[in-house]
Design a protein around this motif. Structure first.
Motif, PDB file in Angstrom:
ATOM      1  N   LEU A  12      41.932  50.838  -7.153  1.00 48.22           N
ATOM      2  CA  LEU A  12      42.109  49.849  -8.207  1.00 48.22           C
ATOM      3  C   LEU A  12      41.613  48.474  -7.778  1.00 48.22           C
ATOM      4  O   LEU A  12      40.864  47.810  -8.500  1.00 48.22           O
ATOM      5  CB  LEU A  12      43.579  49.771  -8.612  1.00 48.22           C
ATOM      6  CG  LEU A  12      44.122  50.947  -9.437  1.00 48.22           C
ATOM      7  CD1 LEU A  12      45.621  50.770  -9.682  1.00 48.22           C
ATOM      8  CD2 LEU A  12      43.388  51.063 -10.767  1.00 48.22           C
ATOM      9  N   LEU A  16      38.132  46.981  -9.148  1.00 49.26           N
ATOM     10  CA  LEU A  16      38.086  45.730  -9.913  1.00 49.26           C
ATOM     11  C   LEU A  16      37.089  44.746  -9.305  1.00 49.26           C
ATOM     12  O   LEU A  16      36.337  44.078 -10.031  1.00 49.26           O
ATOM     13  CB  LEU A  16      39.477  45.101  -9.976  1.00 49.26           C
ATOM     14  CG  LEU A  16      40.472  45.762 -10.939  1.00 49.26           C
ATOM     15  CD1 LEU A  16      41.863  45.177 -10.747  1.00 49.26           C
ATOM     16  CD2 LEU A  16      40.022  45.594 -12.387  1.00 49.26           C
ATOM     17  N   LEU A  19      33.733  45.962 -10.105  1.00 46.80           N
ATOM     18  CA  LEU A  19      33.452  45.769 -11.526  1.00 46.80           C
ATOM     19  C   LEU A  19      32.976  44.340 -11.789  1.00 46.80           C
ATOM     20  O   LEU A  19      32.059  44.123 -12.592  1.00 46.80           O
ATOM     21  CB  LEU A  19      34.706  46.085 -12.347  1.00 46.80           C
ATOM     22  CG  LEU A  19      34.538  46.138 -13.872  1.00 46.80           C
ATOM     23  CD1 LEU A  19      33.531  47.208 -14.271  1.00 46.80           C
ATOM     24  CD2 LEU A  19      35.887  46.406 -14.541  1.00 46.80           C
ATOM     25  N   ILE A 286      39.125  52.169 -14.638  1.00 47.66           N
ATOM     26  CA  ILE A 286      38.246  51.377 -13.774  1.00 47.66           C
ATOM     27  C   ILE A 286      36.954  52.135 -13.463  1.00 47.66           C
ATOM     28  O   ILE A 286      35.841  51.591 -13.585  1.00 47.66           O
ATOM     29  CB  ILE A 286      38.963  51.008 -12.454  1.00 47.66           C
ATOM     30  CG1 ILE A 286      40.151  50.083 -12.732  1.00 47.66           C
ATOM     31  CG2 ILE A 286      37.990  50.353 -11.473  1.00 47.66           C
ATOM     32  CD1 ILE A 286      39.765  48.741 -13.281  1.00 47.66           C
TER      33      ILE A 286
END
Length: 333
Positions: A12, A16, A19, A286
């Motif tokens: 996660l 992120l 991303l 995600i």
């Protein structure tokens, strides 16, 4: 397979961060390459007199946000479908739900010209629900009941049927050019109105999915086990299906029929984090967002300055994966 919360947390946090990086890459690359410093200033210090800032804010930023939202929505939809049906082949595209959404959009374009974007999104939701009802109805009444391969076959057949009717409507009523966007799949030309409407749908739906995540984990072990542990299986399935229809309908209304993200990403996520849907759902979101953002970058780069349909790129990844799963599941027929 046990859950791996530490590993899931790493995915996660790292996902992120990646991303954010992928956003910068996606916004900077295209027919006009823009350096990262200009990307930063175009987002946080927007100057409408600068052409590069206009390109960033009006074209590339909504496109990138849409790719992330659609990828996350399709991945979460696939994860929920696979959990509540215990069907490893389930996904919005394979189960015909995406084709149902596109079918109702074709109806709207042909018979309700001038329909607003919000209206198209509503028709997309309706089409998703109709396709799901038909597929599960066929599976439930078939000899031997619901099996993973039977559901996949029913979904493929219903999806092909609805797609053929959509094509006939599009050709007969001269809306084929408008429908070509939904057939090919992609986020090119996405406008801010699409992003603004999809954000609340995705946020509310994924939040509801997180509320249901513990129940979906139990349900994925089988109806008998879930009932024995006091789960209201019918209610969980109804709410889970509602989340799938909302996410899929919104995704198709924005990006068309992009396939296989909902199939591939949940399997990868379960392999990485285990069987606890409290981790599977956010990690799928995600990873799905990352996959579609990078697929969209690839769509611009493979045959520049022309664009390759994003659906073709995701199919290159998903078709071999689907055949592998179908081969393994086919032994249970």
């Amino acid at each position: 397979m046990r859950s791996r919360p530490i590993f899931a947390s790493v995915i996660l946090i790292g996902g992120l961060a990646l991303l954010v990086i992928s956003f910068g890459i996606s916004i900077s690359l295209g027919a006009a390459d823009i350096d990262f410093r200009t990307v930063w200033s175009g987002i946080f210090q927007y100057d409408e007199t600068l052409t590069t800032h206009q390109i960033i804010y009006e074209l590339r930023l909504p496109r990138t946000l849409a790719a992330a939202l659609v990828g996350a929505s399709l991945a979460v939809s696939g994860a929920i479908m696979q959990g509540i049906t215990r069907n490893p082949l389930a996904s919005p595209s394979i189960m015909g739900i995406s084709a149902g959404s596109a079918f109702m959009i074709a109806i709207a374009l042909a018979f309700l010209p001038g329909t607003s974007y919000l209206g198209l999104m509503g028709m997309s939701f309706l089409g998703a629900g109709i396709a799901a009802a038909i597929v599960f109805g066929i599976g439930a009444f078939s000899k031997g009941g619901l099996t993973p391969v039977k559901l996949a076959l029913a979904g493929t057949a219903v999806g092909a049927f609805l797609s053929s009717i959509s094509s006939a409507i599009a050709i007969h009523y001269n809306v084929a050019q408008d429908m070509s966007f939904w057939y090919a799949g992609g986020v090119a030309g996405t406008q801010w109105i699409s992003v603004q409407l999809m954000i609340p749908v995705a946020f509310i739906s994924i939040s509801l999915a997180m509320v249901l995540s513990r129940s979906i984990t139990v349900l994925s072990l089988g109806d008998d086990v879930a009932k024995g542990l006091g789960q209201k299986t019918v209610l969980v399935k109804i709410l889970g299906t509602l989340v799938v229809l909302l996410l899929t309908g919104a995704a198709v209304s924005v990006a068309g029929t992009i396939g296989f993200i909902g199939l591939v990403i949940p399997h990868i996520t379960r392999f990485l984090v285990g069987m606890d849907y409290r981790w599977i759902i956010p990690c799928s979101a995600i990873l799905g967002a990352l996959l579609l953002v990078f697929a969209d970058v690839g769509a611009r780069m493979i045959n520049a300055p022309y664009e390759t349909p994003v659906g073709a790129i995701t199919a290159l990844i998903g078709v071999p994966f689907f055949l592998y799963l179908a081969r393994n599941e086919g032994r249970g027929l």
